[in-house]
Structure formats: C-alpha cells, structure tokens
Motif scaffolding. Structure first.
Motif, PDB file in Angstrom:
ATOM      1  N   PHE A 105       0.799  -1.207   0.000  1.00  0.00           N
ATOM      2  CA  PHE A 105       0.000   0.000   0.000  1.00  0.00           C
ATOM      3  C   PHE A 105       0.833   1.257   0.000  1.00  0.00           C
ATOM      4  O   PHE A 105       0.395   2.316  -0.432  1.00  0.00           O
ATOM      5  CB  PHE A 105      -0.905  -0.006   1.227  1.00  0.00           C
ATOM      6  N   ILE A 178      -0.665   0.502   5.496  1.00  0.00           N
ATOM      7  CA  ILE A 178      -1.355   1.786   5.615  1.00  0.00           C
ATOM      8  C   ILE A 178      -0.598   2.698   6.567  1.00  0.00           C
ATOM      9  O   ILE A 178      -0.401   3.889   6.310  1.00  0.00           O
ATOM     10  CB  ILE A 178      -2.797   1.578   6.134  1.00  0.00           C
ATOM     11  N   PHE A 182       1.135   6.336   5.703  1.00  0.00           N
ATOM     12  CA  PHE A 182       0.954   7.572   6.478  1.00  0.00           C
ATOM     13  C   PHE A 182       2.284   8.129   6.923  1.00  0.00           C
ATOM     14  O   PHE A 182       2.540   9.325   6.852  1.00  0.00           O
ATOM     15  CB  PHE A 182       0.120   7.255   7.715  1.00  0.00           C
ATOM     16  N   PHE A 300      -1.101   9.423  -3.517  1.00  0.00           N
ATOM     17  CA  PHE A 300      -2.283   8.604  -3.273  1.00  0.00           C
ATOM     18  C   PHE A 300      -3.003   8.221  -4.560  1.00  0.00           C
ATOM     19  O   PHE A 300      -3.218   7.043  -4.843  1.00  0.00           O
ATOM     20  CB  PHE A 300      -3.230   9.324  -2.319  1.00  0.00           C
ATOM     21  N   PHE A 301      -3.341   9.210  -5.370  1.00  0.00           N
ATOM     22  CA  PHE A 301      -4.140   8.911  -6.565  1.00  0.00           C
ATOM     23  C   PHE A 301      -3.375   8.056  -7.579  1.00  0.00           C
ATOM     24  O   PHE A 301      -3.894   7.024  -8.009  1.00  0.00           O
ATOM     25  CB  PHE A 301      -4.639  10.208  -7.209  1.00  0.00           C
ATOM     26  N   VAL A 304      -3.280   4.445  -6.188  1.00  0.00           N
ATOM     27  CA  VAL A 304      -4.485   3.623  -6.308  1.00  0.00           C
ATOM     28  C   VAL A 304      -4.787   3.334  -7.774  1.00  0.00           C
ATOM     29  O   VAL A 304      -5.221   2.240  -8.133  1.00  0.00           O
ATOM     30  CB  VAL A 304      -5.685   4.312  -5.622  1.00  0.00           C
ATOM     31  N   PHE A 307      -2.548   0.673  -8.964  1.00  0.00           N
ATOM     32  CA  PHE A 307      -3.022  -0.608  -8.458  1.00  0.00           C
ATOM     33  C   PHE A 307      -4.172  -1.107  -9.330  1.00  0.00           C
ATOM     34  O   PHE A 307      -4.246  -2.280  -9.690  1.00  0.00           O
ATOM     35  CB  PHE A 307      -3.461  -0.487  -7.001  1.00  0.00           C
ATOM     36  N   GLN A 350     -14.327  16.132 -14.738  1.00  0.00           N
ATOM     37  CA  GLN A 350     -13.984  16.055 -13.325  1.00  0.00           C
ATOM     38  C   GLN A 350     -14.218  14.652 -12.789  1.00  0.00           C
ATOM     39  O   GLN A 350     -13.731  14.313 -11.723  1.00  0.00           O
ATOM     40  CB  GLN A 350     -14.838  17.033 -12.522  1.00  0.00           C
ATOM     41  N   LEU A 351     -15.010  13.873 -13.537  1.00  0.00           N
ATOM     42  CA  LEU A 351     -15.333  12.538 -13.057  1.00  0.00           C
ATOM     43  C   LEU A 351     -14.308  11.493 -13.503  1.00  0.00           C
ATOM     44  O   LEU A 351     -14.531  10.303 -13.341  1.00  0.00           O
ATOM     45  CB  LEU A 351     -16.719  12.127 -13.531  1.00  0.00           C
ATOM     46  N   ASP A 353     -11.470  10.653 -12.256  1.00  0.00           N
ATOM     47  CA  ASP A 353     -10.987   9.795 -11.166  1.00  0.00           C
ATOM     48  C   ASP A 353     -12.047   8.789 -10.753  1.00  0.00           C
ATOM     49  O   ASP A 353     -11.727   7.660 -10.414  1.00  0.00           O
ATOM     50  CB  ASP A 353     -10.600  10.659  -9.965  1.00  0.00           C
ATOM     51  N   VAL A 354     -13.305   9.226 -10.811  1.00  0.00           N
ATOM     52  CA  VAL A 354     -14.382   8.302 -10.439  1.00  0.00           C
ATOM     53  C   VAL A 354     -14.368   7.105 -11.370  1.00  0.00           C
ATOM     54  O   VAL A 354     -14.560   5.968 -10.946  1.00  0.00           O
ATOM     55  CB  VAL A 354     -15.738   9.016 -10.490  1.00  0.00           C
ATOM     56  N   PHE A 357     -11.779   4.638 -10.250  1.00  0.00           N
ATOM     57  CA  PHE A 357     -12.102   3.902  -9.030  1.00  0.00           C
ATOM     58  C   PHE A 357     -13.279   2.965  -9.247  1.00  0.00           C
ATOM     59  O   PHE A 357     -13.293   1.860  -8.717  1.00  0.00           O
ATOM     60  CB  PHE A 357     -12.346   4.860  -7.880  1.00  0.00           C
ATOM     61  N   LEU A 358     -14.246   3.408 -10.041  1.00  0.00           N
ATOM     62  CA  LEU A 358     -15.355   2.514 -10.380  1.00  0.00           C
ATOM     63  C   LEU A 358     -14.821   1.291 -11.096  1.00  0.00           C
ATOM     64  O   LEU A 358     -15.229   0.159 -10.829  1.00  0.00           O
ATOM     65  CB  LEU A 358     -16.338   3.236 -11.301  1.00  0.00           C
ATOM     66  N   LEU A 360     -11.908   0.003 -10.827  1.00  0.00           N
ATOM     67  CA  LEU A 360     -11.227  -0.855  -9.852  1.00  0.00           C
ATOM     68  C   LEU A 360     -12.231  -1.773  -9.164  1.00  0.00           C
ATOM     69  O   LEU A 360     -12.054  -2.994  -9.104  1.00  0.00           O
ATOM     70  CB  LEU A 360     -10.507   0.015  -8.823  1.00  0.00           C
TER      71      LEU A 360
END
Lengths: 381, 337
Positions: A105, A178, A182, A300-301, A304, A307, A350-351, A353-354, A357-358, A360
C-alpha cells in the motif's frame, strides 16, 4: 444437488409433473438459473446497467459527432502517455504481489518520495543553467536520482514494516502498509512542508509532432519512450539474469525455491528495490508530463490508479501491468468524453478519477483475474 | 496475579456484569454536566463519544467479521451530507432544532441503504481486495459529491444553521454511545455475533455449518454503516460546515482502525478503550506537536501491528502470539502453581 435424471435434456413433451418438469423448468436448469441467489441477480443487474450505460453513452456521442477523428487521436495519445506512467508504478505492485502476495500500500508514497526529493535537484539544476546546456543528460540524472531515493525508501519500508510480519496474516501486513504510507506522507511533509512545487520546463519538450492530422506533444512521446525503455530493461532483468530467474522461481513457489538454495530474503529485497526504482523514475517522468502539483499527498491517486492498472492487467503478471496501465490511461482519457457526455452528465472531465475507481471496484468484483493474470484466490490474498 | 485479575475482568466483560458496569459508567457520565463544567468540556465529551461510536462500529465489520474496511468513512460522509442536504434544502423540516432530530435517523438509514447496495458486490471480495474496493468506493464517493454541485454545493460545501446546544449534543451522543456499545455487547453474546466470528475464522467452514454468510455479512455491514451515518449527521450538525475534503478524509478511517486495533480487535470493550486512549494522546500529547501528530499516527500504527496486534485487551497472553502477550503469559504461568 438436484437429481439430474429429473431434468432430461432431450425429452418429448409430456404431462408436467414433479417427475417430469416442463420445458421451461428444463431450460431454467440448463441455464443454471435455479441455482442463482438474489445476490447473483443484483450482480447481474449491476453488470447489465454498466454495460448498457457504456454502450448507450458512446453510441450517442458518436451519433452526435461531437469530436473529430483528430480529437480522438489526441485524447488517445494523452491517454497512452498517462497510461505508461501508470504502468511503471503498477509494475511495483505486480512484482511485489507476485512474490509475497502482498498489496504494497505504501507504493504510491514511494513514488511520491522520489518525485518530491528530485524536484529540489531539478529546480537546482535549472537555476544553475545545467538543464539548459545538457537537457537529456540532466533529465537522465534526475531519473537516476529519483530511482535511487525511491529504491532506498522501498527497501527500508520492506525491512521495517513488512519483514517482521512475514508469517502473520496478510491483513496484518495491509494495516502495517497503511501505517507506513501515512508515515511516509507525513515524513515528507515534515521535511519539505506542505507547499506545492513544480518541475522546471525542459527545453525541447514543448513542441508538437504532427502525425497526419494528430498533433502529439513531444513530452508525451518522451514519456512513452522513457517508460518503454525502462520496461524493456525490466524485461531483460527478469527474463535473462540470474536474479531475475530467482525472482521468477520465488513467485512460482517460495518453499521450493528456498529448498533449491535461493536466498529468499535477498530476492524480496531486490524486488522491492526494483519496484521502488521504477516508481521513482515514474515520479520524474510524471513531473515532465505534469510539472505542477508536487506535494506530499501526490502519491495517493497515482498509487491507487496504478493498483487498478495492475489488477486490470492481472496482478502478478509483468506484461499485464504494462497493458493494464496503458488501457487505464486510455479509458481515463476517453471515458468522460465518450460515455459521460453521451449520457448527458455534466462536468464529465472532473469525473475522470471516479471512472478509475469505479473500474477498480468493478474489475475486482467481476473479473478479479484481470486480462492476463491468475485469479485472486483467498489463500493467496 | 495481574494476569489472573485480567482474566477475571475479561470474563466479567462478556457477562451481564460488563453491561452493568457500562451502564454505571453511563450514569456517572450523565451526572457529569451537573458538577459545574464548561461548554468546552461538554464539547470534548461529545467528541470522545463520537470516536467511541465510530470505533465500535468499525470493529463490528473489521474486528468481529474480519472484513477490514478501509473506506468506512464513506458512511460517515453520506450521513453528514444527507443531514446537510435535509437541513438546508428540504422544506419539510419545521424548525432547525427539530429538523436535526428528524434528519438524524434518515442520515443513518441512507448510510445503511448504501451499505446494502455497495456491500452486495464488495462483501464477496476477500481479504485485502475488500479493503481496496472500499477505499476505491470512498474516493469515488468524494469525487461524486464534489461534482453533484446543485445538491451538495460541490467543492464550496454546505453551511448548516448554527444552533449551539452543547448540553443537548452531549446527552444525545451519550445515549447513542450507550446504545451502540450495548448493541455490540449483545451481538458479541448472541448467535448472530458468534456467526460473524465464525465467518472471520473460516468463512467456507461457516457456510458449511449452515450459516447464511451473505446475510450475516450484509447485516453486520448495515448495522455498522447505520450508526456511522448517524454520527456523520451529528458531526455535520455540530461542525455547521461540510465540504468534500473535511467530510471524506482518509484519516477518519485510519483513526477507526487504529482505535479498534489499540483496544483489541473483535472485543466489545477494546474499541471504546482504544478511542479514549487515542483521544487523550491526540489532545494531550500530539496537540503540542502541530502537524507531526499524523506522522505519529503512522508510526503508532506500524508499532501496534508489530508489537501489539491483539490490542490492550488481547494482552492477557492466551493468544501468545505477541512478544508482550507471551511475556504476560509466562508471568501468569509462573503465578499459577
């Protein structure tokens, strides 16, 4: 198990009784519909919903003819460039997964650390005028520097956060990961503050190459070429060298490899190092492609998303990471314009990134083995 | 000696005595505002109660059922946004004060419905893949909220009517906390809870024994989401301002994980204890360290996993898998002839 003899495959129609079910019942059984639970029904509905949304959205966009062929070409080129960066990061996930069955991670933050440390070197070389005089060599030195930094960070994380947990359940390692993520983020913040920094513009990368109607910026070509070169290097390393053979052996069967005299710990460390180096290099070419926005949260972005790319290609598979990354980049570039505008959804870009993730979540649910990988199994997860 | 006391306590916690002690503590806390306190301490009190509720709920899905949810804050965010939208945009609510209490269960219910929808596909995933899928859901929801500008105010956020009622907040959260922890206590004793633990230990085995694993997982997920959503709604009300970045923040999930792990995963009393410990650490120690407390959070998390994976309540040495636990176990063995 229902009695097979109660569902004759080719039977003459007769009276419908418990012993002789109707044709409909036979059909239901043959399609395995009688073994479908309500969860399967919901999943089927989700699947149908998404496929129809994609089909309807893209046909409507094509019918309206909103974008020309050249515009689509430009989008795809941008997607390929972005995707090759994802591929480089995804290789880190996939290599580590192949050997330890662990989702590292903190990998996104390894990427961030390389990019963040190198931005200072980059700014310094730009101020000293070194960048102006020898752009190619300077950029190469950035890449080397970032690879070195990220490699050390990745190996350190492995030693401190994962190695002591080698025999614990994978979930414990995930929680540790995780924590490590951090830790890296806020160490970077402590060292370099919260300010956003940018890579200097490299001379010679601001032009465009005309390919027929499509104008491809030089920077996209450079990004793609560097990524391709690094991946070729990785391929040679994994397929042709001694340590690469050890890596493949360990990912095939760790116990047998140990019995054959492979130094497992060394292979694991090496794998983390290679993954980290690729992530660091990705950090620099990401900085060439998108100079702004270098900060402690930048990992982060991409992490993910890479991944996602690794899962899309089939986690554990090296060519899978390459294909998955490129595909994800292209989907991300095309998706909003192709599907979402066709469906009349506002703010479609703008979507972006959505979409990633969707994808994924959907891949994990519907095709966990990805395009060309092994299925994710519980005992391995 | 110490270890024996510890064991006695652990047995007490599972029985009616634990619940009795818990209600006694609640009664003391209920009397607390009458011994001369300031608005600030009431506010801090309600904050601690919120953390206890969050930790207990995360523990239900992450600790008892064994599905480590890295996106649990999505339910918090949904609760907060449902509250914000209902209070600011809905004409149905009579006065703000009453509107809040009407909207509170609705925000919980919205989170529970979302848990049902998202849980159906994601709870089929195993181990880290569930965690990652929930993390993806969490981030996707943040972006969706940012884009749905007419409803959620987009990146600008929503301003809720400021109604200051610290005493009311305190009692509301006290009651909710009492309820949540009692529910957890009941679940841990009931057949339902035993089934959840069976799922954690061996899901296929549980299925073989005739447990409807899908139903159990979804129910646990929905309960955990419901209370998290209620707390999210409350938080939005108390904070009077919400935007995607303050509501959907990764640290919130990480804190839930940390608090549960510190107290003891899968135990009833561990997460509340962990929540109090983390809160005290955060305010007393890390409050003076400015930005570094998140760094400390990361270090603490790694250290916890390395040295204390069973948490404070898991230290009694029965598991014996941690160095500290082994040490305590050895001490106990020496104490017992």
């Amino acid at each position: 198990m229902p009695d097979r003899s109660r569902f004759p495959i080719d039977d003459k129609p007769g009276p419908v009784t418990a012993a002789n079910p109707s044709r409909v019942a036979t059909l239901v059984h043959r399609l395995a519909l009688d073994r479908m639970s309500w969860v399967d029904v919901v999943l089927l509905l989700i699947r149908i919903g998404f496929i129809s949304a994609v089909v309807i959205g893209s046909t409507r966009t094509f019918m309206e003819g909103r974008f020309s062929a050249a515009q689509w070409g430009t989008l795809i080129a941008a997607g390929v460039a972005q995707g090759s960066i994802y591929s480089l990061i995804a290789l880190g996930y996939t290599l580590v997964y192949g050997i330890l069955r662990l989702i590292n991670f903190a990998h996104g933050d390894v990427f961030m650390f390389g990019a963040f440390c190198t931005v200072f070197l980059a700014i310094w070389t730009s101020q000293q005028g070194i960048l102006e005089r020898a752009p190619a060599i300077t950029v190469l030195s950035w890449i080397l520097f970032a690879a070195l930094i990220s490699m050390s960070i990745a190996v350190l994380v492995e030693r401190l956060a994962y190695k002591p947990l080698r025999n614990k359940p994978r979930l414990v390692m995930l929680i540790s990961a995780i924590g490590a993520s951090f830790f890296l983020q806020y160490t970077a913040r402590g060292f370099f503050s919260t300010a956003f920094r940018s890579y200097p513009t490299v001379p010679g990368l601001d032009g465009r190459l005309e390919l027929g109607q499509i104008a491809v910026p030089h920077v996209q070509i450079t990004v793609f070429a560097v990524a391709l070169a690094l991946m070729a290097g990785l391929y040679i390393l994994v397929e042709k060298t001694r340590i690469g053979r050890a890596m493949r052996a360990v990912s095939e069967n760790m116990e047998t490899a140990r019995l054959m005299g492979v130094n497992i710990e060394r292979v694991i460390m090496f794998t983390f190092g290679i993954g980290g180096a690729l992530a660091g290099a990705a950090g620099v070419i990401n900085g060439l492609y998108k100079p702004q926005g270098v900060s402690f949260i930048m990992g982060f972005f991409p992490g993910v998303k890479a991944f996602t790319a690794a899962v899309l290609g089939g986690i554990g598979s090296v060519p899978g990471a390459l294909i998955g990354g490129l595909l994800l980049g292209i989907f991300e570039a095309l998706g909003p314009n192709l599907v979402l505008t066709g469906l009349g959804i506002p703010g479609s870009n703008q979507l972006k990134d959505v979409i990633a993730f969707l994808m994924l979540v959907l891949i994990l649910i519907f095709r966990p083995q990805g395009i060309m990988g092994e299925a994710i199994k519980e005992e391995k997860a | 000696m110490m270890a024996r006391v510890w064991d006695r306590l652990a047995r007490l916690g599972q029985g009616w005595g634990g619940l009795g002690l818990w209600w006694l503590l609640l009664a003391v806390l209920a009397l607390y505002p009458y011994i001369g306190v300031t608005h600030l301490t009431l506010f801090l009190g309600s904050q601690v109660f919120v953390l206890v509720i969050l930790a207990s709920n995360w523990n239900l899905i992450g600790g008892m059922t064994g599905y480590v949810d890295f996106g649990h804050a999505v339910f918090f965010g949904i609760g907060a946004y449902v509250m914000g939208i209902l209070v600011t945009k809905s004409p149905l609510l009579i006065s703000p004060e009453w509107g809040f209490l009407q909207a509170l269960p609705v925000s919980g219910a919205a989170a529970a419905v979302f848990a049902l929808l998202i849980g159906l596909p994601t709870l089929r995933l195993k181990g880290p893949y569930f965690s990652i899928a929930m993390l993806g859901t969490f981030v996707a929801m943040r972006e969706i909220v940012r884009v749905l500008r007419p409803l959620t105010g987009g990146g600008v956020g929503l301003n809720l009517p400021p109604v200051l009622n610290r005493l009311g907040d305190y009692y509301l959260m006290l009651v909710l906390m009492g309820l949540v922890v009692s529910v957890m206590w009941w679940i841990r004793r009931s057949e339902f809870g035993q089934s959840l633990i069976a799922i954690r230990e061996d899901e296929i085995g549980a299925e073989m024994r005739g447990i409807n694993t899908t139903l159990h997982k979804i129910l646990a997920f929905m309960i955990a989401a419901f209370f998290t959503g209620v707390v999210g709604g409350f938080w939005a009300w108390q904070n009077t301002f919400i935007d995607p970045d303050v509501v959907f923040i990764e640290t919130r999930t990480v804190e839930m994980v940390m608090m549960s792990m510190l107290g003891g995963l899968g135990t009833v009393w561990g997460p509340p204890l962990g929540a109090v410990v983390i809160y005290v650490l955060q305010t007393v120690v890390w409050g003076r360290l400015f930005g570094i407390h998140l760094l400390a959070l990361g270090i603490l998390m790694v250290l916890l996993v390395l040295f204390l994976p069973e948490g404070i309540l898991g230290m009694s040495g029965r598991g014996g898998s941690t160095s500290l636990g082994r040490l305590l176990g050895r001490i106990r063995k020496r104490a017992e002839p």
